[in-house]
Each structure stands twice: as structure tokens, then as C-alpha cells.
Design a protein around this motif. Sequence first.
Motif, short mmCIF file in Angstrom:
data_model
loop_
_atom_site.label_atom_id
_atom_site.label_comp_id
_atom_site.label_asym_id
_atom_site.label_seq_id
_atom_site.Cartn_x
_atom_site.Cartn_y
_atom_site.Cartn_z
N VAL A 269 -10.08 -20.92 -27.04
CA VAL A 269 -9.34 -20.41 -28.21
C VAL A 269 -8.02 -19.81 -27.74
CG1 VAL A 269 -11.38 -19.89 -29.62
CG2 VAL A 269 -10.53 -18.17 -28.00
N PRO A 270 -7.05 -19.65 -28.64
CA PRO A 270 -5.82 -18.96 -28.26
C PRO A 270 -6.14 -17.50 -27.88
CG PRO A 270 -5.57 -20.08 -30.38
CD PRO A 270 -7.02 -20.15 -30.02
N LEU A 271 -5.31 -16.93 -27.02
CA LEU A 271 -5.56 -15.57 -26.52
C LEU A 271 -5.77 -14.57 -27.67
CD1 LEU A 271 -5.72 -13.59 -24.11
CD2 LEU A 271 -3.25 -13.26 -24.36
N ASP A 272 -4.91 -14.63 -28.69
CA ASP A 272 -5.01 -13.65 -29.79
C ASP A 272 -6.37 -13.70 -30.45
OD1 ASP A 272 -2.54 -12.82 -29.26
OD2 ASP A 272 -1.60 -13.49 -31.15
N GLU A 273 -6.89 -14.92 -30.64
CA GLU A 273 -8.20 -15.07 -31.28
C GLU A 273 -9.29 -14.48 -30.39
OE1 GLU A 273 -8.88 -19.03 -32.80
OE2 GLU A 273 -11.04 -18.65 -32.87
N LEU A 274 -9.17 -14.77 -29.08
CA LEU A 274 -10.15 -14.23 -28.13
C LEU A 274 -10.16 -12.70 -28.19
CD1 LEU A 274 -10.79 -15.36 -24.49
CD2 LEU A 274 -10.42 -12.94 -24.98
N LEU A 275 -8.97 -12.11 -28.19
CA LEU A 275 -8.86 -10.65 -28.16
C LEU A 275 -9.46 -10.03 -29.42
CD1 LEU A 275 -5.23 -10.26 -26.74
CD2 LEU A 275 -7.39 -9.99 -25.49
N SER A 276 -9.17 -10.63 -30.58
CA SER A 276 -9.62 -9.99 -31.82
C SER A 276 -11.11 -10.24 -32.11
CB SER A 276 -8.76 -10.46 -33.00
OG SER A 276 -8.90 -11.84 -33.13
N ALA A 277 -11.69 -11.28 -31.47
CA ALA A 277 -13.10 -11.60 -31.80
C ALA A 277 -14.10 -11.08 -30.76
CB ALA A 277 -13.24 -13.11 -31.93
N SER A 278 -13.62 -10.67 -29.59
CA SER A 278 -14.57 -10.39 -28.49
C SER A 278 -15.02 -8.94 -28.45
CB SER A 278 -13.93 -10.74 -27.15
OG SER A 278 -13.63 -12.11 -27.11
N ASP A 279 -16.32 -8.76 -28.17
CA ASP A 279 -16.86 -7.42 -27.93
C ASP A 279 -16.63 -7.02 -26.47
OD1 ASP A 279 -18.09 -7.18 -30.58
OD2 ASP A 279 -19.33 -8.84 -29.87
N PHE A 280 -16.56 -8.04 -25.62
CA PHE A 280 -16.26 -7.82 -24.20
C PHE A 280 -15.12 -8.75 -23.83
CE2 PHE A 280 -20.57 -6.47 -24.76
CZ PHE A 280 -20.75 -5.41 -23.90
N VAL A 281 -14.08 -8.22 -23.21
CA VAL A 281 -12.97 -9.06 -22.74
C VAL A 281 -12.94 -8.95 -21.22
CG1 VAL A 281 -10.46 -9.39 -22.73
CG2 VAL A 281 -11.62 -8.70 -24.85
N ILE A 282 -13.12 -10.08 -20.56
CA ILE A 282 -13.20 -10.08 -19.09
C ILE A 282 -12.01 -10.82 -18.51
CG2 ILE A 282 -14.62 -10.74 -17.11
CD1 ILE A 282 -17.05 -10.81 -18.96
N SER A 283 -11.26 -10.14 -17.65
CA SER A 283 -10.10 -10.80 -17.02
C SER A 283 -10.48 -11.30 -15.63
CB SER A 283 -8.95 -9.81 -16.92
OG SER A 283 -8.00 -10.27 -15.98
N THR A 284 -10.42 -12.64 -15.47
CA THR A 284 -10.66 -13.23 -14.15
C THR A 284 -9.50 -14.17 -13.79
OG1 THR A 284 -11.97 -14.98 -15.17
CG2 THR A 284 -13.19 -13.14 -14.25
N CYS A 285 -8.35 -13.93 -14.40
CA CYS A 285 -7.22 -14.85 -14.16
C CYS A 285 -6.39 -14.41 -12.95
CB CYS A 285 -6.33 -14.91 -15.40
SG CYS A 285 -5.63 -13.33 -15.83
N ALA A 286 -5.71 -15.37 -12.36
CA ALA A 286 -4.86 -15.05 -11.20
C ALA A 286 -3.63 -14.27 -11.66
CB ALA A 286 -4.43 -16.34 -10.52
N LEU A 287 -3.08 -13.47 -10.76
CA LEU A 287 -1.82 -12.78 -11.07
C LEU A 287 -0.66 -13.72 -10.77
CD1 LEU A 287 -0.08 -10.31 -11.76
CD2 LEU A 287 -0.34 -9.56 -9.39
N THR A 288 0.09 -14.05 -11.81
CA THR A 288 1.27 -14.91 -11.67
C THR A 288 2.37 -14.27 -12.52
OG1 THR A 288 0.72 -16.19 -13.64
CG2 THR A 288 -0.21 -16.99 -11.56
N PRO A 289 3.60 -14.77 -12.43
CA PRO A 289 4.64 -14.20 -13.31
C PRO A 289 4.22 -14.28 -14.78
CG PRO A 289 5.62 -15.58 -11.62
CD PRO A 289 4.14 -15.73 -11.47
N GLU A 290 3.44 -15.29 -15.15
CA GLU A 290 3.03 -15.45 -16.56
C GLU A 290 1.95 -14.44 -16.98
OE1 GLU A 290 2.94 -18.31 -14.42
OE2 GLU A 290 5.06 -18.51 -15.01
#
Length: 364
Positions: free
Chosen positions: A236-257
Amino acid sequence: MQFLIKNPLGADHMHILRHLSKIEKIVHRTIAQFPAEARSFLSNMARPTVYVTRDIGPEATDLLKNHCDVTIWAHSEPVSRADLISNVQGKDALFCLLTEKIDKEVLNRAGSQLKVVATMSVGFDHLDLNELKARNVRIGYTPDVLTPATAELTIALLLATSRRLLEASEEARTGGWKAWSPFWLCGPSLNGATVGVVGFGRIGQEVAKRLNGFGIQKLLYTNQSGKDNILGGHRVPLDELLSASDFVISTCALTPETKEMFNDETFKKMKSNAVFINTSRGGVVDQDALIRALKNGTIWGAGLDVTTPEPLPLDSELFKLKNCVVLPHIGSASIETRNAMAVLTARNIVSALKGETMPSELLI
Ligand SMILES: O=C(O)[C@H](O)CO
């Protein structure tokens, strides 16, 4: 150089050694007059040199020593910048950790003979990839071997945060435990929850597999590959994930983006009962914004294995917040995993020095 001297002539050993040392000098003077090509051919035949920036355990050390001359910063604290710069000079390979910034200055001081930089980590945001590429220096890293351990720790941190394990243990030890109480030390359950994983790569997917056993209702994720329905989850798009999740887990790499992608704006999009977990890099979070979100109740709580800076200063607000669990970057810290990371890094170096395929080369 060591010589085993048989002495059939009966001359004394010191006498022979003096002669050998004269011969060595003559050889060096002669070689110095060879054309550059021949000199570089001869120097390539010598044992390559490697600088290692921490004690990496016997298995990885022996592996390196079988092929190279090894210099080790064998201390528990990270090598200072000054020591790194002076020790890396003239080396063919550098074995580094995520605590060392490998940039233009380090590479310039290392010299043009440097062939490989191998980091004992899957993350490589501490390496200046452009500078390495410009010098044709090969890069080793350690994906895969640390995936299960990091996923395991992510689940442990999530449960420690949501079920308030550290706070509960502290209460038990310090007299806060007066009686069993209906709503004391309660937190949100994973059972029936919607979980959003930001960065659904190797580690994110391994976390999702482990979540299966906890009865979650829905798995959402964002990823770069664009594939939907991985492990039964929904892309899903990030905004949808953020608004629908009870738990938000970040496992993404650190990049300029992804730098500070979790900020005032994104925390406001999360549910007020949301638990935020970060086991990727501190840099993906605007930490002041997180502190505000935790203080104001914008989100319910946070579990952080990574922070900015590391170590997190003792006077950080994060340590004062009961709804925040901070760990000292131990995602991959299982005994087997750390050894496997060290050995893989050593194998990356040996292969690169031999001009062979590296087991885990970062191709950029
Ligand atoms: O990048 C890595 O490898 C982790 O953060 C530490 O294991």
C-alpha cells in the motif's frame, strides 16, 4: 623475514645474518631500479596487507592471517579517526565496522593500492560509495547472515515495547508491584492487529514470517520492488500504511530518500494507539519529532534499536519517556550471527585480494 639456518661451514650465525642483511639491501636496491611494471608485479606477489578495525574473533582473524599480513585495532572501543587514518596507509584491504566513516579522507590516506573495503554489516551508509567507485575499490558487506537474528530482535523489541516488559520488570524489582491489578501495565496486543512494515526487503519479510504466529489480522507493507501479495501482505502507499497500522515497523535502509521519513508529518498520520519500532537506522527518524509525538500522545509508544547519534547521550529525552524502549543497536547480536558476519567479511576480503568473485560484493 625468518630464516632457518643450517650451518655446514661452521661459521657463526651472526656472521651469516650480517651477510644475509647485506644481500637483502642489494636485492632491494636492484629492484628499485626495475621498471615500474616489474616492481608492481613483484609487489603483487608479496603477501597483501589488511587493516582490521576491531577484535573480530579467532575464526575470521585466522582466515585473514592465512592469506594476508594483518594489523588489528584489538580494543573494545572503536578506533579513533586519527588511528584509522594512520593505520590504513599502504594497506591492500580494510575490514571495517559501521562505526567507521569511510570517506574521501580515509581513502586518500589509504593510497591507490587499496583494493577492497569490507564492512561487517549489511548497512553501508557509513561508506562513501562514490569515492570507492571512483577508485575502483571493491566493497564487501554482510546481507543474509544477519537477517534471522535481526528479525528476531525486532519482534523482541516490539513485544518489550507494547507489553511494557522493561517498565514491568523495574516495577517488580523496586516495590511498585503491590497487587495484581486489572489495567496496570497493560499495552496493545499483536493479536488481531494490523501491522505495517516500511521497507519489505530481506529483514522486513523475515519479521513478517515471525509475526504469523501472533495472530495478526492484516499485514501491510511498502517496498521498492512493486510486488503485491508477498507473504499474504498488501502493498500500500505509505500514507495508507501509516493511518491503518497498529504497529509500524521500520526495516528500510537509510538512503537520501528515507532520511527522516518519520517526522512530525508522518507521526501525525499514525493512529494514537500506534507502536513505532525501528531496527534499521536512526537516521530514518527525525528524533525531535518522535520525542514530541511520544510526549503529546500522537502515538502510543516506540521501540528503538537504533538512534542518532549512537551511543544515545544519557541526557536524551528518549531515556526519560516511559513509553519508549531504547536498545544499543543489538539487532544482529546473536553469537552465531556476529561470528558469521565476521567470517563473511574476511572471506569477502580474501576473495577480492585474489581477484575472485566475492561471496557478498556490493555492486554499485
Ligand atoms: O547494518 C548492520 O549490519 C546492522 O545494523 C548491524 O548488524
